[in-house]
Design a protein around this motif. Structure first.
Motif, PDB file in Angstrom:
ATOM      1  N   ALA A 179     -98.048  -9.730 -16.505  1.00  0.00           N
ATOM      2  CA  ALA A 179     -99.364  -9.231 -16.888  1.00  0.00           C
ATOM      3  C   ALA A 179    -100.332 -10.379 -17.099  1.00  0.00           C
ATOM      4  CB  ALA A 179     -99.244  -8.412 -18.171  1.00  0.00           C
ATOM      5  N   SER A 180    -101.582 -10.125 -16.753  1.00  0.00           N
ATOM      6  CA  SER A 180    -102.605 -11.161 -16.870  1.00  0.00           C
ATOM      7  C   SER A 180    -103.185 -11.252 -18.264  1.00  0.00           C
ATOM      8  CB  SER A 180    -103.743 -10.873 -15.885  1.00  0.00           C
ATOM      9  OG  SER A 180    -104.356  -9.630 -16.231  1.00  0.00           O
ATOM     10  N   GLU A 181    -102.972 -10.221 -19.052  1.00  0.00           N
ATOM     11  CA  GLU A 181    -103.661 -10.068 -20.324  1.00  0.00           C
ATOM     12  C   GLU A 181    -103.072 -10.962 -21.417  1.00  0.00           C
ATOM     13  OE1 GLU A 181    -106.423  -8.334 -21.166  1.00  0.00           O
ATOM     14  OE2 GLU A 181    -106.107  -9.280 -23.101  1.00  0.00           O
ATOM     15  N   ARG A 182    -103.968 -11.730 -22.093  1.00  0.00           N
ATOM     16  CA  ARG A 182    -103.497 -12.608 -23.156  1.00  0.00           C
ATOM     17  C   ARG A 182    -103.014 -11.816 -24.364  1.00  0.00           C
ATOM     18  NH1 ARG A 182    -108.171 -16.722 -24.284  1.00  0.00           N
ATOM     19  NH2 ARG A 182    -109.356 -14.824 -24.000  1.00  0.00           N
ATOM     20  N   THR A 183    -103.525 -10.592 -24.503  1.00  0.00           N
ATOM     21  CA  THR A 183    -103.104  -9.757 -25.624  1.00  0.00           C
ATOM     22  C   THR A 183    -101.979  -8.828 -25.205  1.00  0.00           C
ATOM     23  OG1 THR A 183    -104.820  -8.136 -25.120  1.00  0.00           O
ATOM     24  CG2 THR A 183    -105.354  -9.852 -26.725  1.00  0.00           C
ATOM     25  N   PHE A 184    -101.137  -9.307 -24.307  1.00  0.00           N
ATOM     26  CA  PHE A 184    -100.027  -8.526 -23.760  1.00  0.00           C
ATOM     27  C   PHE A 184     -99.205  -7.860 -24.851  1.00  0.00           C
ATOM     28  CE2 PHE A 184     -96.703  -7.496 -20.822  1.00  0.00           C
ATOM     29  CZ  PHE A 184     -95.499  -7.754 -21.455  1.00  0.00           C
ATOM     30  N   SER A 185     -98.999  -8.558 -25.951  1.00  0.00           N
ATOM     31  CA  SER A 185     -98.132  -8.044 -27.008  1.00  0.00           C
ATOM     32  C   SER A 185     -98.708  -6.818 -27.707  1.00  0.00           C
ATOM     33  CB  SER A 185     -97.850  -9.137 -28.043  1.00  0.00           C
ATOM     34  OG  SER A 185     -99.041  -9.534 -28.671  1.00  0.00           O
ATOM     35  N   THR A 186     -99.965  -6.490 -27.436  1.00  0.00           N
ATOM     36  CA  THR A 186    -100.572  -5.305 -28.055  1.00  0.00           C
ATOM     37  C   THR A 186    -100.475  -4.076 -27.169  1.00  0.00           C
ATOM     38  OG1 THR A 186    -102.794  -5.705 -27.171  1.00  0.00           O
ATOM     39  CG2 THR A 186    -102.231  -6.792 -29.245  1.00  0.00           C
ATOM     40  N   TYR A 187     -99.860  -4.236 -26.000  1.00  0.00           N
ATOM     41  CA  TYR A 187     -99.748  -3.129 -25.055  1.00  0.00           C
ATOM     42  C   TYR A 187     -98.349  -2.530 -25.038  1.00  0.00           C
ATOM     43  CZ  TYR A 187    -104.306  -4.036 -23.049  1.00  0.00           C
ATOM     44  OH  TYR A 187    -105.651  -4.166 -22.876  1.00  0.00           O
ATOM     45  N   ALA A 231     -89.295   4.553 -17.993  1.00  0.00           N
ATOM     46  CA  ALA A 231     -88.979   3.942 -19.283  1.00  0.00           C
ATOM     47  C   ALA A 231     -90.243   3.329 -19.877  1.00  0.00           C
ATOM     48  CB  ALA A 231     -87.918   2.858 -19.121  1.00  0.00           C
ATOM     49  N   ARG A 232     -90.244   3.134 -21.200  1.00  0.00           N
ATOM     50  CA  ARG A 232     -91.327   2.408 -21.835  1.00  0.00           C
ATOM     51  C   ARG A 232     -90.788   1.642 -23.039  1.00  0.00           C
ATOM     52  NH1 ARG A 232     -93.285   7.723 -23.607  1.00  0.00           N
ATOM     53  NH2 ARG A 232     -92.825   7.988 -25.820  1.00  0.00           N
ATOM     54  N   ILE A 233     -91.566   0.661 -23.453  1.00  0.00           N
ATOM     55  CA  ILE A 233     -91.175  -0.201 -24.562  1.00  0.00           C
ATOM     56  C   ILE A 233     -92.400  -0.481 -25.410  1.00  0.00           C
ATOM     57  CG2 ILE A 233     -91.507  -2.309 -23.175  1.00  0.00           C
ATOM     58  CD1 ILE A 233     -89.016  -3.452 -24.645  1.00  0.00           C
ATOM     59  N   ASN A 234     -92.210  -0.510 -26.727  1.00  0.00           N
ATOM     60  CA  ASN A 234     -93.359  -0.686 -27.603  1.00  0.00           C
ATOM     61  C   ASN A 234     -93.755  -2.156 -27.689  1.00  0.00           C
ATOM     62  OD1 ASN A 234     -91.414  -1.798 -29.283  1.00  0.00           O
ATOM     63  ND2 ASN A 234     -92.111  -0.710 -31.124  1.00  0.00           N
ATOM     64  N   TRP A 235     -94.749  -2.418 -28.521  1.00  0.00           N
ATOM     65  CA  TRP A 235     -95.376  -3.731 -28.557  1.00  0.00           C
ATOM     66  C   TRP A 235     -94.388  -4.877 -28.816  1.00  0.00           C
ATOM     67  CZ3 TRP A 235     -96.669   0.533 -31.523  1.00  0.00           C
ATOM     68  CH2 TRP A 235     -97.801   1.248 -31.114  1.00  0.00           C
ATOM     69  N   GLY A 236     -93.528  -4.674 -29.796  1.00  0.00           N
ATOM     70  CA  GLY A 236     -92.616  -5.750 -30.167  1.00  0.00           C
ATOM     71  C   GLY A 236     -91.273  -5.684 -29.480  1.00  0.00           C
ATOM     72  N   GLY A 237     -91.040  -4.619 -28.727  1.00  0.00           N
ATOM     73  CA  GLY A 237     -89.773  -4.478 -28.021  1.00  0.00           C
ATOM     74  C   GLY A 237     -88.692  -3.794 -28.828  1.00  0.00           C
ATOM     75  N   GLY A 238     -89.025  -3.358 -30.044  1.00  0.00           N
ATOM     76  CA  GLY A 238     -88.001  -2.767 -30.888  1.00  0.00           C
ATOM     77  C   GLY A 238     -87.749  -1.297 -30.635  1.00  0.00           C
ATOM     78  N   SER A 239     -88.619  -0.681 -29.855  1.00  0.00           N
ATOM     79  CA  SER A 239     -88.459   0.744 -29.578  1.00  0.00           C
ATOM     80  C   SER A 239     -88.582   0.982 -28.090  1.00  0.00           C
ATOM     81  CB  SER A 239     -89.529   1.534 -30.330  1.00  0.00           C
ATOM     82  OG  SER A 239     -89.448   2.908 -30.027  1.00  0.00           O
ATOM     83  N   VAL A 281     -90.740   3.776  -5.011  1.00  0.00           N
ATOM     84  CA  VAL A 281     -91.625   2.670  -5.363  1.00  0.00           C
ATOM     85  C   VAL A 281     -91.731   2.668  -6.884  1.00  0.00           C
ATOM     86  CG1 VAL A 281     -93.935   1.696  -5.178  1.00  0.00           C
ATOM     87  CG2 VAL A 281     -92.908   2.830  -3.199  1.00  0.00           C
ATOM     88  N   TYR A 282     -91.490   1.516  -7.484  1.00  0.00           N
ATOM     89  CA  TYR A 282     -91.514   1.396  -8.940  1.00  0.00           C
ATOM     90  C   TYR A 282     -92.807   0.712  -9.376  1.00  0.00           C
ATOM     91  CZ  TYR A 282     -86.719   2.960  -9.370  1.00  0.00           C
ATOM     92  OH  TYR A 282     -85.574   3.732  -9.356  1.00  0.00           O
ATOM     93  N   TYR A 283     -93.471   1.328 -10.358  1.00  0.00           N
ATOM     94  CA  TYR A 283     -94.751   0.847 -10.845  1.00  0.00           C
ATOM     95  C   TYR A 283     -94.640   0.427 -12.307  1.00  0.00           C
ATOM     96  CZ  TYR A 283     -96.619   3.259  -6.738  1.00  0.00           C
ATOM     97  OH  TYR A 283     -96.882   3.684  -5.463  1.00  0.00           O
ATOM     98  N   CYS A 284     -95.235  -0.690 -12.610  1.00  0.00           N
ATOM     99  CA  CYS A 284     -95.360  -1.172 -13.974  1.00  0.00           C
ATOM    100  C   CYS A 284     -96.657  -0.624 -14.563  1.00  0.00           C
ATOM    101  CB  CYS A 284     -95.383  -2.699 -13.949  1.00  0.00           C
ATOM    102  SG  CYS A 284     -95.650  -3.504 -15.526  1.00  0.00           S
ATOM    103  N   THR A 285     -96.628  -0.273 -15.840  1.00  0.00           N
ATOM    104  CA  THR A 285     -97.821   0.275 -16.481  1.00  0.00           C
ATOM    105  C   THR A 285     -98.064  -0.378 -17.831  1.00  0.00           C
ATOM    106  OG1 THR A 285     -96.642   2.061 -17.623  1.00  0.00           O
ATOM    107  CG2 THR A 285     -97.412   2.503 -15.374  1.00  0.00           C
ATOM    108  N   ALA A 286     -99.321  -0.268 -18.279  1.00  0.00           N
ATOM    109  CA  ALA A 286     -99.692  -0.805 -19.587  1.00  0.00           C
ATOM    110  C   ALA A 286    -100.745   0.082 -20.210  1.00  0.00           C
ATOM    111  CB  ALA A 286    -100.221  -2.228 -19.451  1.00  0.00           C
ATOM    112  N   ASP A 287    -100.632   0.283 -21.504  1.00  0.00           N
ATOM    113  CA  ASP A 287    -101.635   1.037 -22.246  1.00  0.00           C
ATOM    114  C   ASP A 287    -101.446   0.717 -23.725  1.00  0.00           C
ATOM    115  OD1 ASP A 287    -103.023   4.288 -21.494  1.00  0.00           O
ATOM    116  OD2 ASP A 287    -103.640   2.837 -23.012  1.00  0.00           O
ATOM    117  N   ARG A 288    -102.449   1.061 -24.514  1.00  0.00           N
ATOM    118  CA  ARG A 288    -102.332   0.825 -25.957  1.00  0.00           C
ATOM    119  C   ARG A 288    -101.813   2.060 -26.692  1.00  0.00           C
ATOM    120  NH1 ARG A 288    -106.816  -3.276 -25.808  1.00  0.00           N
ATOM    121  NH2 ARG A 288    -105.728  -5.208 -26.314  1.00  0.00           N
ATOM    122  N   ASN A 289    -101.625   3.163 -25.958  1.00  0.00           N
ATOM    123  CA  ASN A 289    -101.020   4.331 -26.573  1.00  0.00           C
ATOM    124  C   ASN A 289    -100.221   5.067 -25.512  1.00  0.00           C
ATOM    125  OD1 ASN A 289    -102.723   6.422 -25.229  1.00  0.00           O
ATOM    126  ND2 ASN A 289    -104.333   5.314 -26.304  1.00  0.00           N
TER     127      ASN A 289
END
Length: 119
Positions: free
Chosen positions: A24-32, A49-57, A93-101
């Motif tokens: 990811a290009s985003e510097r605030t990656f850890s908030t996604y 699959a999805r993973i939360n901000w810190g990877g704990g969930s 085809v596998y796609y990566c995604t990002a969102d804040r919610n």
């Protein structure tokens, strides 16, 4: 604007493994919240699959539970999808995604990487 670039797709025999990466290009990656979706030929795009901000969930589709593992390295702005015991029906085809919610469809999508599992 978050840019996502997937890599690691390819051709593998049934029962084999692949690891997908998404940078990811985003510097605030850890908030996604990061995720993976897939789209097989002639079918709709499905959640994997999805993973939360810190990877704990983490959360998985029933079809991949116990075989796939999502993880992230916030220091490298990268999310991974380790895929084991691959089946021909995992071909997509596998796609990566990002969102804040997790409401609705993710806001940001990568271009996708092809995974083909031969029988």
């Amino acid at each position: 604007q978050v840019q996502l670039v997937e890599s690691g797709g390819g051709l593998v025999q049934a029962g084999g493994s692949l690891r997908l990466s998404c940078a990811a290009s985003e510097r605030t990656f850890s908030t996604y919240i990061m995720g993976w979706f897939r789209q097989a030929p002639g079918k709709e795009r499905d959640f994997v699959a999805r993973i939360n901000w810190g990877g704990g969930s983490t959360f998985y589709a029933d079809s991949v539970k116990g075989r796939f593992t999502i993880s992230r390295d916030n220091a490298k702005n990268t999310v991974y999808l380790q895929m084991n015991s691959l089946k021909p029906e995992d071909t997509a085809v596998y796609y990566c995604t990002a969102d804040r919610n997790t409401l609705g469809s993710p806001r940001y999508w990568g271009q996708g990487t092809q995974v083909t599992v031969s029988s």
